[in-house]
Motif scaffolding. Sequence first.
Motif, PDB file in Angstrom:
ATOM      1  N   HIS A   1       0.926  -1.143  -0.048  1.00 22.44           N
ATOM      2  CA  HIS A   1       0.025  -0.183  -0.090  1.00 22.44           C
ATOM      3  C   HIS A   1       0.787   1.252   0.045  1.00 22.44           C
ATOM      4  O   HIS A   1       0.682   2.124  -0.672  1.00 22.44           O
ATOM      5  N   ARG A   2       1.804   1.332   1.003  1.00 25.22           N
ATOM      6  CA  ARG A   2       2.643   2.286   0.801  1.00 25.22           C
ATOM      7  C   ARG A   2       3.292   2.712  -0.455  1.00 25.22           C
ATOM      8  O   ARG A   2       3.748   3.942  -0.739  1.00 25.22           O
ATOM      9  N   ILE A   3       4.080   1.600  -1.144  1.00 26.84           N
ATOM     10  CA  ILE A   3       4.639   1.641  -2.264  1.00 26.84           C
ATOM     11  C   ILE A   3       3.732   2.234  -3.341  1.00 26.84           C
ATOM     12  O   ILE A   3       4.000   3.113  -3.986  1.00 26.84           O
ATOM     13  N   VAL A   4       2.457   1.874  -3.352  1.00 28.62           N
ATOM     14  CA  VAL A   4       1.614   2.131  -4.652  1.00 28.62           C
ATOM     15  C   VAL A   4       1.311   3.705  -4.320  1.00 28.62           C
ATOM     16  O   VAL A   4       1.289   4.552  -5.197  1.00 28.62           O
ATOM     17  N   LYS A   5       1.147   3.936  -3.011  1.00 25.35           N
ATOM     18  CA  LYS A   5       0.610   5.449  -2.762  1.00 25.35           C
ATOM     19  C   LYS A   5       1.862   6.375  -3.194  1.00 25.35           C
ATOM     20  O   LYS A   5       1.462   7.398  -3.599  1.00 25.35           O
ATOM     21  N   ALA A   6       3.090   5.926  -2.719  1.00 23.49           N
ATOM     22  CA  ALA A   6       4.295   6.733  -2.991  1.00 23.49           C
ATOM     23  C   ALA A   6       4.441   6.862  -4.551  1.00 23.49           C
ATOM     24  O   ALA A   6       4.943   7.952  -5.167  1.00 23.49           O
ATOM     25  N   THR A   7       4.105   5.791  -5.439  1.00 22.91           N
ATOM     26  CA  THR A   7       4.190   5.934  -6.802  1.00 22.91           C
ATOM     27  C   THR A   7       3.229   6.802  -7.464  1.00 22.91           C
ATOM     28  O   THR A   7       3.487   7.654  -8.240  1.00 22.91           O
ATOM     29  N   ARG A   8       1.729   6.925  -6.846  1.00 18.95           N
ATOM     30  CA  ARG A   8       1.123   7.731  -7.328  1.00 18.95           C
ATOM     31  C   ARG A   8       1.123   9.231  -7.106  1.00 18.95           C
ATOM     32  O   ARG A   8       1.396   9.996  -8.036  1.00 18.95           O
ATOM     33  N   ASP A   9       1.849   9.322  -5.877  1.00 23.03           N
ATOM     34  CA  ASP A   9       2.178  10.767  -5.367  1.00 23.03           C
ATOM     35  C   ASP A   9       3.343  11.288  -6.162  1.00 23.03           C
ATOM     36  O   ASP A   9       3.219  12.433  -6.564  1.00 23.03           O
ATOM     37  N   TYR A  10       4.372  10.494  -6.273  1.00 20.91           N
ATOM     38  CA  TYR A  10       5.619  11.135  -7.247  1.00 20.91           C
ATOM     39  C   TYR A  10       5.193  11.196  -8.687  1.00 20.91           C
ATOM     40  O   TYR A  10       5.597  12.330  -9.188  1.00 20.91           O
ATOM     41  N   LEU A  11       4.218  10.435  -9.140  1.00 20.70           N
ATOM     42  CA  LEU A  11       4.068  10.775 -10.630  1.00 20.70           C
ATOM     43  C   LEU A  11       3.287  11.681 -10.887  1.00 20.70           C
ATOM     44  O   LEU A  11       3.222  12.566 -11.731  1.00 20.70           O
ATOM     45  N   ASP A  12       2.315  11.802  -9.872  1.00 25.02           N
ATOM     46  CA  ASP A  12       1.304  13.340 -10.066  1.00 25.02           C
ATOM     47  C   ASP A  12       2.003  14.499  -9.793  1.00 25.02           C
ATOM     48  O   ASP A  12       1.744  15.210 -10.479  1.00 25.02           O
ATOM     49  N   GLU A  13       3.115  14.380  -8.975  1.00 23.51           N
ATOM     50  CA  GLU A  13       3.947  15.684  -8.837  1.00 23.51           C
ATOM     51  C   GLU A  13       4.803  16.032 -10.039  1.00 23.51           C
ATOM     52  O   GLU A  13       4.958  17.132 -10.254  1.00 23.51           O
ATOM     53  N   ALA A  14       4.716  14.897 -10.763  1.00 29.18           N
ATOM     54  CA  ALA A  14       5.834  14.959 -12.172  1.00 29.18           C
ATOM     55  C   ALA A  14       4.811  15.492 -13.262  1.00 29.18           C
ATOM     56  O   ALA A  14       5.329  15.498 -14.282  1.00 29.18           O
ATOM     57  N   GLY A  15       3.648  15.375 -12.998  1.00 30.70           N
ATOM     58  CA  GLY A  15       2.857  15.977 -14.139  1.00 30.70           C
ATOM     59  C   GLY A  15       2.212  14.744 -14.744  1.00 30.70           C
ATOM     60  O   GLY A  15       1.532  15.142 -15.885  1.00 30.70           O
ATOM     61  N   PHE A  16       2.368  13.450 -14.448  1.00 29.94           N
ATOM     62  CA  PHE A  16       1.618  12.358 -15.064  1.00 29.94           C
ATOM     63  C   PHE A  16       0.258  12.355 -14.669  1.00 29.94           C
ATOM     64  O   PHE A  16      -0.357  12.665 -13.710  1.00 29.94           O
ATOM     65  N   VAL A  17      -0.523  11.907 -15.438  1.00 35.01           N
ATOM     66  CA  VAL A  17      -1.948  11.559 -15.650  1.00 35.01           C
ATOM     67  C   VAL A  17      -2.322  10.041 -15.407  1.00 35.01           C
ATOM     68  O   VAL A  17      -1.848   9.504 -16.380  1.00 35.01           O
ATOM     69  N   GLU A  18      -3.040   9.640 -14.352  1.00 42.07           N
ATOM     70  CA  GLU A  18      -3.510   8.382 -14.291  1.00 42.07           C
ATOM     71  C   GLU A  18      -4.709   8.036 -15.291  1.00 42.07           C
ATOM     72  O   GLU A  18      -5.684   8.525 -15.379  1.00 42.07           O
TER      73      GLU A  18
END
Length: 607
Positions: free
Chosen positions: A149-166
């Motif tokens: 859970h923590r790794i998935v959350k960190a992944t989403r947070d990092y990529l969101d901060e970098a401007g990526f759209v899920e």
Amino acid sequence: MIANVYRTHHCNELRPDHIGETVTLTGWINTVRDQGGVIFVDLRDREGITQVVFRSEESPEAAALSHKLRDEDVLRVSGKVVQRLEGTANEKLATGAIEIVAQVAEVLNKAAVLPFQLDTELSNEDLRLKYRYLDLRRPRMNKNLRTRHRIVKATRDYLDEAGFVEVETPILSKSTPEGARDFLVPARLNPGKFYALPQAPQQYKQLLMVAGLEKYFQIARCFRDEDLRADRQPEFTQVDIEASFVTEEDIYALVEGLVASMFKAGRGVDIPTPFLRMTWKEAMDRFGSDKPDTRFGNEIVDLGDVFAKTEFKIFRGTFDKGGVVRAINAKGFACLTTGQMNRLNEIAIQAGLPVKTLAFIKCENGEYKSPLWKFFTEEEKAGLVAKMAIEEGDIVFFVAGEWESTSTILGRVRLEIADMQGITKDTEKLNFLWVIDFPLLGYSEEDGKWNAVHHPFTRPKAEDIPLLEAGEYAKVRAVAYDVVLNGTELGGGSLRIHESDLQAKMFEVLGVTGEEQHEMFGHILEAFQYGAPPHGGLALGLDRIIMLAAGEDSIREVIAFPKNNRGQELMTMSPGSVDFKQLRDLYVQSTFKPKEKVAETGVEGVK
């Protein structure tokens, strides 16, 4: 916050500061201990354990109930927090300085006798998977899922901060030849047609680049119908990333930061960046693997200069055919057992060794022992000892043949030796690196044709495109890259082909006819004609990353409900049979005739 009637605190929350408070805890009974009529219960929830003591002088009703408790009963208990008696504190528990004196207790659900004890490790993995909901109660498994859970959350947070759209891409897609076998799904509304479950969202993410999204990611479910092992599942999860107007340097920087954030979240460690880079040629040359484990030495050494003038028939014949003689020095391993030697021979044969035994020389008691030693000249002997740095207790293994096959054989032997010596069990050392400049194409003797080393959308290096046009396919390198940790591939990607003519050329080299291109890939070839931007990306194996962050050896330990190595999910007994009506509605007829009935669960003793 809504008031919780079941608990005031969780079972890892109470400390000496809470002494004197009346609290309510709810959880599972971890253990029950009878100390001369006074019952001690370790109550467990997902956060931890708190000790509860039942005394008749405090509450006769609660004390009476306590004599009927058993492991894994679901219990709600209210009582006062007190300090443990002097000398009874448990320093191994965060709550070990206090205990709860029960005043009111209620069994919310009784537990039947467990099929296995939760406080012991089981070697019977199928039994664990059959009762996975019990297996997941164990602290180790609970920790693994929360790490996920923590790794998935960190992944989403990092990529969101970098401007990526899920963006979610289809699960029901089209079957295309991209490597592994597809899982097929009959389409009832289109009789005789089939969907395929995606091996990866490769074409969809490239089409999103054509659509102008520029930065895409997805925590993507992927499906491959292939033989299984510890780090494979028929359904798995990857972090899928694609971006427009990027170079490979942009991808390296993005992914290094992402991986560092994942390990920080999952393991609490800081990963130094940038990662080491190594070409595919260097990785194969030194380590015999395109995912090298660099935590230890024993690198492969070329002996062409030592035996350049040799008259030893086997080596001479190899050199005359354009081959190589290569070796590794297993330092301090000359004392290996017969069983270990047999295992190394087995590994080498599996990797392609054309003879039954590995050639070797070992140094014991100041003597060089080997059937080969007598065939070498004194100059060759001296050169070999110096080149391989042979010392007392060492054993050197040789392979002669074509460069890539000798590299692969020695690479496999190198890893097996390290495993025998316990070197690969060092999970604290984290050696990340990029393997770059892969071959674009590889020739299959079995198929009699060229295949894509990665996938057919991988871009050739600009300077090698003339070689592709000239038909010198073996020399063409790809703008492809894999990120590796301790000998495990975490993920890989490439810059993509975005021009329809170059993509069509690639399909032509792969033996895909114009008609087949139109049938299978017409949508993406047509899309490339409408202003497709330069783009590239990468996919990380999420399950493998979590496995390594959690210090596990198998991805099954970090997946809630995995399949076993036969592709079965034993808890629900999937895959299962379906009745004739379901098949008829799908216009499907089964021709499978089982020879004999097998156990329903696949677990010995469980029906």
